[in-house]
Scaffold this active site. Structure first.
Site, PDB file in Angstrom:
ATOM      1  N   LYS A 101       0.718  -1.323   0.173  1.00 11.86           N
ATOM      2  CA  LYS A 101       0.079   0.071  -0.104  1.00 11.86           C
ATOM      3  C   LYS A 101       0.748   1.374   0.038  1.00 11.86           C
ATOM      4  CE  LYS A 101      -4.155  -1.496   1.879  1.00 11.86           C
ATOM      5  NZ  LYS A 101      -5.455  -1.572   2.957  1.00 11.86           N
ATOM      6  N   LYS A 142      -6.885 -12.677  -6.809  1.00 12.56           N
ATOM      7  CA  LYS A 142      -7.960 -12.626  -6.128  1.00 12.56           C
ATOM      8  C   LYS A 142      -8.921 -11.443  -6.725  1.00 12.56           C
ATOM      9  CE  LYS A 142      -8.991 -12.018  -1.279  1.00 12.56           C
ATOM     10  NZ  LYS A 142      -8.613 -11.679  -0.172  1.00 12.56           N
ATOM     11  N   LYS A 173     -12.093  -5.622  -4.649  1.00 13.54           N
ATOM     12  CA  LYS A 173     -13.016  -4.599  -4.589  1.00 13.54           C
ATOM     13  C   LYS A 173     -12.600  -3.285  -5.210  1.00 13.54           C
ATOM     14  CE  LYS A 173     -12.560  -3.272   0.129  1.00 13.54           C
ATOM     15  NZ  LYS A 173     -13.327  -3.459   1.627  1.00 13.54           N
TER      16      LYS A 173
END
Ligand code: TRP
Length: 332
Positions: free
Chosen positions: A113, A196, A199
């Protein structure tokens, strides 16, 4: 007999996905009788990256409405919004003083991140796992159902619990364990089935959101990336696209991948896509309707949330009091 505490949370940074439903929400509903369950929307975690205030508030209610629509029963489980229980932030500060820079630096999610943040990395992104540890330890949690990407954070939580327990008495915190569901753990992207389902994917057709219309779900499955060859087989390495569709069907119908494969002998990828889409539509459309209904009754949602926060605060305050006392704070 007191039940063990099971606790999990979702970040209200977007509408939850089919992956969150299959990997998390759907399983939690079944565990409500077995455990003393605690579920919440982690708005404090969300602001570690910039959020639009109007959207954040809406998505927070949406997360709670989704929990309810999926079958979380606020009479059985404790359901609330993280910022409504100030003890989370309070314990997080204490734990920040016991966590080491070195161990936080090793967190792979922080590395990923922070790499996206350029020069100004918010300090909250670095201390994020400490807040998560506070979430877990406040309630004397035994089990933490999480995806593989959060396992490292639960391990850090265990290290912090052990450190505090050895300094201040072994009964301070219950030692939590990650709980990774056996089946249906991972739903993959429809556009890149080796990653994966996320969202925050920039390609909207890669992800099925729980508020997608039936038509949009059908379109996304029609466009889903499949594999070379024509045979329908369950093989995650050779046929990741086809296997993802089979795994989704399996999670939603309870059939084994072998049974599903057997029912497709002589059929084509197109059949598998269309039928998977229908199974997903059947699962998601009642949830979407329920969420819409819940979102219209803000007063009822707020009532549920007030009760949830009260219950959570009563539990959390017991642990926080004990911690403040052991570390030497004067009683308030
Ligand atoms: N970090 C988790 C995620 O991004 C969300 C989370 C916050 C959480 N606190 C938690 C999960 C406590 C389990 C337990 O998915």
């Amino acid at each position: 007999m007191t039940k063990s505490v099971m606790l999990s949370a979702i970040q209200p940074t977007n509408v939850p996905t089919l992956g969150t439903y299959i990997g998390a929400l759907k399983n939690w509903v079944k565990l409500q009788d077995q455990y003393d369950c605690i579920f919440f929307a982690v708005d404090l975690h969300s602001i570690t990256v910039r959020q639009d205030p109007v959207k954040l508030r809406e998505l927070t209610y949406h997360a709670i409405a989704t929990y309810l629509a999926c079958g979380i029963d606020p009479e059985k489980s404790t359901l609330f919004i993280q910022s409504h229980v100030p003890q989370h932030a309070e314990l997080a500060w204490v734990l920040t003083c016991y966590a080491y820079m070195g161990e936080l630096n090793r967190m792979t999610q922080f590395k990923d991140k922070s790499a996206k943040q350029g020069a100004n990395i918010p300090a909250g992104l670095f201390t994020y796992p400490v807040l998560m540890a506070a979430d877990i330890l406040l309630y004397q949690t035994k089990l933490v159902p999480v995806g593989g990407d959060q396992k490292q954070h639960v391990e850090l939580t265990r290290d912090l619990a052990e450190r505090m327990n050895s300094l201040y008495g072994g009964d301070l915190f219950t030692m939590p364990e990650p709980y990774i569901p056996k089946i249906g753990g991972r739903v993959m992207s429809l556009q890149n089935p080796t990653a994966k389902m996320s969202k925050s994917d920039t390609d909207a057709s890669a992800t099925v959101y729980l508020d997608d219309s039936d038509d949009s779900i059908r379109k996304k499955f029609k466009r889903a990336v499949t594999d070379s060859g024509t045979e329908i087989a369950y093989d995650e390495t050779q046929k990741p696209g086809v296997s993802n569709l089979i795994a989704i069907q399996s999670a939603l119908t309870g059939q084994t991948p072998e049974q599903i494969v057997a029912s497709y002998v002589g059929k084509q990828y197109g059949h598998l896509k269309v039928e998977t889409a229908e199974i997903v539509v059947q699962a998601i459309s009642p949830i979407r309707t329920q969420v819409e209904h819940r979102m219209k009754d803000r007063a009822e949602l707020e009532k549920i949330l007030r009760r949830g926060a009260e219950r959570a605060q009563a539990q959390a305050e017991k642990t926080l009091k004990k911690v403040y006392d052991r570390i030497g704070f004067a009683p308030r």
